[in-house]
Scaffold this motif. Structure first.
Motif, PDB file in Angstrom:
ATOM      1  N   GLU A 197     -54.091  51.879 -57.000  1.00  0.00           N
ATOM      2  CA  GLU A 197     -55.206  51.739 -57.943  1.00  0.00           C
ATOM      3  C   GLU A 197     -55.128  50.496 -58.812  1.00  0.00           C
ATOM      4  OE1 GLU A 197     -55.657  55.535 -59.904  1.00  0.00           O
ATOM      5  OE2 GLU A 197     -56.990  56.231 -58.295  1.00  0.00           O
ATOM      6  N   THR A 198     -53.935  50.067 -59.152  1.00  0.00           N
ATOM      7  CA  THR A 198     -53.787  48.867 -59.984  1.00  0.00           C
ATOM      8  C   THR A 198     -53.292  47.666 -59.174  1.00  0.00           C
ATOM      9  OG1 THR A 198     -51.558  49.515 -60.612  1.00  0.00           O
ATOM     10  CG2 THR A 198     -53.352  50.226 -62.065  1.00  0.00           C
ATOM     11  N   ALA A 199     -53.170  47.860 -57.862  1.00  0.00           N
ATOM     12  CA  ALA A 199     -52.692  46.782 -56.982  1.00  0.00           C
ATOM     13  C   ALA A 199     -53.771  45.718 -56.827  1.00  0.00           C
ATOM     14  CB  ALA A 199     -52.323  47.373 -55.623  1.00  0.00           C
ATOM     15  N   PRO A 200     -53.365  44.513 -56.467  1.00  0.00           N
ATOM     16  CA  PRO A 200     -54.371  43.474 -56.208  1.00  0.00           C
ATOM     17  C   PRO A 200     -55.196  43.826 -54.973  1.00  0.00           C
ATOM     18  CG  PRO A 200     -52.173  42.682 -55.657  1.00  0.00           C
ATOM     19  CD  PRO A 200     -52.001  44.032 -56.274  1.00  0.00           C
ATOM     20  N   LYS A 201     -56.369  43.250 -54.911  1.00  0.00           N
ATOM     21  CA  LYS A 201     -57.205  43.410 -53.721  1.00  0.00           C
ATOM     22  C   LYS A 201     -56.688  42.451 -52.641  1.00  0.00           C
ATOM     23  CE  LYS A 201     -61.244  45.486 -55.790  1.00  0.00           C
ATOM     24  NZ  LYS A 201     -60.970  45.629 -57.186  1.00  0.00           N
ATOM     25  N   PHE A 202     -57.240  42.578 -51.449  1.00  0.00           N
ATOM     26  CA  PHE A 202     -56.739  41.871 -50.264  1.00  0.00           C
ATOM     27  C   PHE A 202     -56.640  40.355 -50.464  1.00  0.00           C
ATOM     28  CE2 PHE A 202     -57.339  39.941 -46.032  1.00  0.00           C
ATOM     29  CZ  PHE A 202     -56.252  40.495 -45.375  1.00  0.00           C
ATOM     30  N   ILE A 203     -57.672  39.734 -51.007  1.00  0.00           N
ATOM     31  CA  ILE A 203     -57.685  38.273 -51.149  1.00  0.00           C
ATOM     32  C   ILE A 203     -56.513  37.781 -51.995  1.00  0.00           C
ATOM     33  CG2 ILE A 203     -58.994  36.329 -52.144  1.00  0.00           C
ATOM     34  CD1 ILE A 203     -61.564  37.815 -51.193  1.00  0.00           C
ATOM     35  N   GLU A 204     -56.243  38.462 -53.104  1.00  0.00           N
ATOM     36  CA  GLU A 204     -55.113  38.088 -53.960  1.00  0.00           C
ATOM     37  C   GLU A 204     -53.781  38.380 -53.268  1.00  0.00           C
ATOM     38  OE1 GLU A 204     -53.101  39.238 -58.267  1.00  0.00           O
ATOM     39  OE2 GLU A 204     -55.163  39.905 -57.876  1.00  0.00           O
ATOM     40  N   ALA A 205     -53.706  39.499 -52.564  1.00  0.00           N
ATOM     41  CA  ALA A 205     -52.470  39.861 -51.864  1.00  0.00           C
ATOM     42  C   ALA A 205     -52.120  38.828 -50.793  1.00  0.00           C
ATOM     43  CB  ALA A 205     -52.601  41.251 -51.250  1.00  0.00           C
TER      44      ALA A 205
END
Length: 187
Positions: free
Chosen positions: A78-86
């Motif tokens: 839930e607080t993880a970065p989204k795909f582009i940032e990852a």
């Protein structure tokens, strides 16, 4: 195996959204964890590790099946970065390791990266070259059978370390198999 011309083997294992009832079609699965290790092609030791949870956007609520399979909890993503940032984080990490090649157990991980990159309008972050260690393992043994990662460890008499179906733990275990294959002579 003619894979000894790389300085580093980037061994990745992904976990993705999933269900047991077909409610999440294969083409809508999303990466929720990238587990990666950088296996040094000279020392055969893991020089560095990368682990990143990713917040899914198509199916943001994990199914009980997915949580049970991967042990990844809703609060982990839930607080993880989204795909582009990852992916930006992954690329920054890999940039410290020149002449690396993307490796995984089977072709699923490569296909999932391609699918998610297409959905998010991002270029695929690796070179076209990819080592399918699952396939290499069968060639190493001289058999046509395709082993699961846990079966391969068992076959080699190695212990599965960590939690199966957790990206970082599976990446470490795949690295142990690959190290064995590249450093031990077949009897």
């Amino acid at each position: 195996m003619n894979n000894q011309n790389h300085s580093y083997y980037l061994i990745i294992d992904l976990e993705a959204t999933c269900c047991d009832r077909g409610t999440v079609p294969r083409q809508e699965m999303e990466i929720i964890e990238i587990g990666a290790v950088m296996l040094n092609g000279n020392t055969w030791e893991i020089d560095s590790e990368f682990q990143q949870f990713i917040q899914p956007v198509r199916n943001p609520q994990l199914t009980p099946f997915c949580t049970n399979l991967t042990s990844i909890q809703q609060q982990d993503i839930e607080t993880a970065p989204k795909f582009i940032e990852a992916i930006a984080n992954l690329k920054e990490w890999t940039s410290s390791f020149p002449n690396n090649i993307f490796c995984s157990w089977g072709n699923y991980d490569k296909s999932q990266f391609i699918q998610d990159c297409k959905y998010h309008h991002l270029p695929y972050p690796f070179s076209a070259e990819h080592i399918n260690i699952k396939e290499e393992f069968s060639k190493y043994l001289g058999v046509s059978k395709r082993f699961g990662m846990a079966q391969a460890l068992e076959y080699l008499g190695m212990e599965l370390k960590g939690t199966h179906h957790r990206g970082i733990d599976d990446a470490r275990n795949i690295a142990a198999i690959y190290r064995y294959m590249l450093t031990q002579k077949r009897s």
